[in-house]
Design an enzyme around this catalytic site. Sequence first.
Site, PDB file in Angstrom:
ATOM      1  N   GLY A  21       0.814  -1.197   0.000  1.00  0.00           N
ATOM      2  CA  GLY A  21       0.000   0.000   0.000  1.00  0.00           C
ATOM      3  C   GLY A  21       0.855   1.257   0.000  1.00  0.00           C
ATOM      4  N   GLY A  23       0.874   5.192   1.690  1.00  0.00           N
ATOM      5  CA  GLY A  23       0.227   6.117   2.617  1.00  0.00           C
ATOM      6  C   GLY A  23       0.613   7.533   2.239  1.00  0.00           C
ATOM      7  CG  ASP A 137      -5.498   8.796  13.390  1.00  0.00           C
ATOM      8  OD1 ASP A 137      -4.654   8.748  12.485  1.00  0.00           O
ATOM      9  OD2 ASP A 137      -6.705   9.058  13.186  1.00  0.00           O
TER      10      ASP A 137
END
Length: 272
Positions: A21, A23, A137
């Site tokens: 992935g 970010g 978060d």
Amino acid sequence: NSTIPLRKYSLSDFEIGRKLGKGKFGKVYCVRDKKTGFICALKAMEKKELTEFKVEKQFRREVEIQSNLRHPNCLRLYGYFHDQTRVYLILEYAIHGELYRFLKQKRIFNDVAASHYISQMASALNYLHKKHIIHRDIKPENILLGFNNIIKISDFGWSVHTPSNKRTTMCGTLDYLPPEMVEAKVHNEKVDVWALGVLMYEFLVGAPPFEDQYKNTTYKKIAKVDLNIPNFVNKDAADLIRKLLQYNPENRYPLDKIDDHPWILKNKVYWN
Ligand SMILES: Nc1ncnc2c1ncn2[C@@H]1O[C@H](COP(=O)(O)OP(=O)(O)OP(=O)(O)O)[C@@H](O)[C@H]1O
Ligand SMILES: O=C(O)c1cc(-c2cccc(F)c2)nc2ccccc12
Ligand SMILES: [Mg+2]
């Protein structure tokens, strides 16, 4: 902190596999340590981006906090190294990626799955809070899924030591912010307990409780705790959501009591 000398790593120690992935700053690859065959996730970040976005201090804090954590539901940071242009984090590999993807696929989770995830989250958050760390978060994107439905909290970029009144110029979603942060008051680890309530609601309903297309409407709904739990939600689940989404941080349900709540107890699956 371990007595055995920590190996000095460099990029050539790894065989680079699939890209897992991307970010804001980091690209993440599945990699294998050539010497040991150990599979992990390597997160590579451009130094100039970390410097440009002035997140170097926050990043070093994330590394400092995460490398000292040892809990089955906190993603391990095994080590880090850097070269001329990049910093690399050697992370535990979570085979199923983001829980967020599963939630979008399934729309909502059933009570057995949702309660298992919430129970693991409570255990991880309780561990962090005992170490005076608040995550700040918690959201589905920052929860990774390992083998056998084991969840791994990741992204300690916003974690701080309690108590904190750090001004957070939050980019991204406000949905998980508690009233005290919306009102920029001093906040403590109870912000994570609120976020756990938001997460539980989103698991069972498919959207966060105060979501609105206009940001200041979301602010207002949070500050008023304008909470509507649809009646298809099991009454025990609704009870726990209400107990987590309490305006006053001190009234929020204690994390170490979550496993004794009826909704968790009745949905626990035992293997004989
Ligand atoms: N340890 C891991 N195991 C498996 N997949 C991972 C792992 N770490 C990251 N990923 C995948 O790579 C993506 C980006 O990684 P990560 O979220 O850490 O980047 P980021 O810098 O935190 O980005 P953002 O702050 O926007 O979330 C994740 O959303 C996830 O899909
Ligand atoms: O050039 C450096 O010394 C450097 C090192 C690190 C770093 C090294 C280990 C761990 C960690 F968290 C960060 N981060 C940076 C970010 C931006 C620019 C330079 C650097
Ligand atoms: Mg992330």
